[in-house]
Write an enzyme that holds these catalytic residues in place. Structure first.
Site, mmCIF file in Angstrom:
data_model
loop_
_atom_site.group_PDB
_atom_site.id
_atom_site.type_symbol
_atom_site.label_atom_id
_atom_site.label_comp_id
_atom_site.label_asym_id
_atom_site.label_seq_id
_atom_site.Cartn_x
_atom_site.Cartn_y
_atom_site.Cartn_z
ATOM 1 N N ARG A 5 0.916 -1.107 -0.020
ATOM 2 C CA ARG A 5 -0.182 -0.040 -0.030
ATOM 3 C C ARG A 5 0.832 1.294 -0.056
ATOM 4 N NH1 ARG A 5 -2.028 -3.677 3.807
ATOM 5 N NH2 ARG A 5 -4.090 -4.299 3.504
ATOM 6 N N LYS A 45 -2.008 -2.318 7.889
ATOM 7 C CA LYS A 45 -3.342 -1.736 8.455
ATOM 8 C C LYS A 45 -3.396 -2.411 9.863
ATOM 9 C CE LYS A 45 -6.664 -0.754 4.459
ATOM 10 N NZ LYS A 45 -7.760 -1.213 3.877
ATOM 11 N N HIS A 51 -2.463 2.240 -5.837
ATOM 12 C CA HIS A 51 -3.269 1.125 -5.611
ATOM 13 C C HIS A 51 -3.263 0.117 -6.733
ATOM 14 C CE1 HIS A 51 -5.012 -0.633 -1.917
ATOM 15 N NE2 HIS A 51 -5.773 -1.378 -2.698
ATOM 16 N N ARG A 64 -0.763 -2.470 -6.815
ATOM 17 C CA ARG A 64 -1.214 -3.676 -5.729
ATOM 18 C C ARG A 64 -1.929 -4.550 -6.376
ATOM 19 N NH1 ARG A 64 -1.351 -4.558 -0.354
ATOM 20 N NH2 ARG A 64 -3.293 -5.223 0.615
ATOM 21 N N HIS A 109 -3.813 -9.398 3.424
ATOM 22 C CA HIS A 109 -5.048 -9.680 3.674
ATOM 23 C C HIS A 109 -5.391 -10.529 4.551
ATOM 24 C CE1 HIS A 109 -5.796 -8.800 -0.998
ATOM 25 N NE2 HIS A 109 -5.797 -7.530 -0.219
ATOM 26 N N TYR A 163 -9.502 -11.088 -6.727
ATOM 27 C CA TYR A 163 -8.698 -10.989 -7.984
ATOM 28 C C TYR A 163 -9.102 -12.168 -8.867
ATOM 29 C CZ TYR A 163 -6.200 -7.270 -5.366
ATOM 30 O OH TYR A 163 -5.804 -6.271 -4.568
#
Length: 311
Positions: free
Chosen positions: A160, A191, A260, A263, A286, A295
């Protein structure tokens, strides 16, 4: 006046027209401040949540937090009809976090957001994915080694933009094996302050080492910095925008690729080249495999047509 009271006064979340008493405003501001400062929200998330909470309280200017009902939450979200469904979900998730905290600390009996469901959002990753040819053109056309490395790290690691900007030299460590074919281990703070380790690969690590040496960076230095401070998100966006322009990259709808996009591109290209989905999940950080699975849905490599004869 205590430091905490000063903080509360500087973070009054209520509008001037509210009918709530000053004491109740202070009491509820303290609760909101405590929720925001549990320690797992990034500064960027805090700023976003503060804006959303202030907007929500202004919408319900005549009510206290204890008087909020599911119907009021739903009405507030319905009034956001001019924004994308993903943005409404962001507002809903922010309020869910706040009211769940208030329930956990027994300030309210039950969160009014629990029965308010998220909207289903169709994630359109497909147009946010660059081709390998486009990536190559961008890295070849950029004007500096710094900008080239920014693009390379984004592509090979899928970081990120907030993770990229805060990388320090000391965050890299190398395997003790004499023959290192995997590059370096990069420690990433993602995150919610979650820490993960990402392998750079031998090629990227070679490029990083050359840059560190050329820039004469020390262990505590940010890899990408401006006068010692981390390179800003805005600057990284500008690097990608300029690289897109000089490389003559055209994308559907005339959109400008963002960090992004790299990414998404990193994940899609890895999966298409045979990477195990769990590897991609770990690399991107994730929490749920379902997130990574989006994806696969976005860019399927096969369909019914792959197995049907010509007609």
């Amino acid at each position: 006046m205590s430091r905490d009271l000063v903080i509360i006064q500087e973070n009054n979340f209520f509008s001037d027209k509210t009918q709530l008493s000053t004491n109740l405003q202070s009491e509820e501001s303290i609760q909101i401040w405590a929720w925001l400062n549990q320690g797992h929200f990034s500064d960027r998330t805090k700023k976003t949540y503060i804006r959303i909470v202030k907007d929500f309280l202004t919408f319900n200017w005549h009510l206290s937090l204890k008087q909020i009902t599911p119907a009021l939450v739903t009405l507030y979200l319905r009034k956001k009809d001019k924004v994308a469904a993903s943005t409404r979900n962001l507002h809903r998730n922010c309020l869910s976090s706040l009211f769940q905290y208030l329930e956990n600390v027994s300030y309210i009996q039950k969160s009014p957001v629990k029965v308010v469901k998220q909207e289903k959002v169709t994630e359109t990753f497909h147009y946010k994915v660059l081709s390998i040819e486009q990536i190559k053109r961008m890295t070849e056309k950029v004007g500096s080694s710094r900008d080239r490395l920014v693009l390379q790290i984004l592509y090979f690691t899928g970081l990120r933009v907030s993770e990229l900007s805060t990388i320090k030299v000391k965050d890299f460590s190398v395997s003790s094996q004499k023959r290192n074919t995997q590059g370096a281990y990069l420690t990433v703070v993602g995150k919610g302050s979650k820490i993960r380790t990402v392998l750079t690969g031998a090629y990227l690590w070679k490029e990083i080492r050359k840059y560190i040496k050329k820039a004469d960076l020390q262990p505590n230095d940010y890899i990408f910095n401006f006068e010692g401070a981390p390179l800003s998100r805005i600057t990284i966006f500008k690097i990608i925008k300029k690289a897109t322009q000089v490389a003559g990259i055209k994308v559907p709808g005339g959109k400008t690729p963002s960090p992004h996009w790299f990414r998404h591109t990193s994940a899609i290209h890895a999966l298409e080249n045979g990477a195990d989905i769990h590897v991609v999940q770990t690399t991107l950080g994730h929490a749920s495999l379902a997130t990574t699975g989006q994806y696969l849905k976005s860019r399927p490599v096969k369909s019914n047509a792959s197995y049907l004869k010509k007609v």
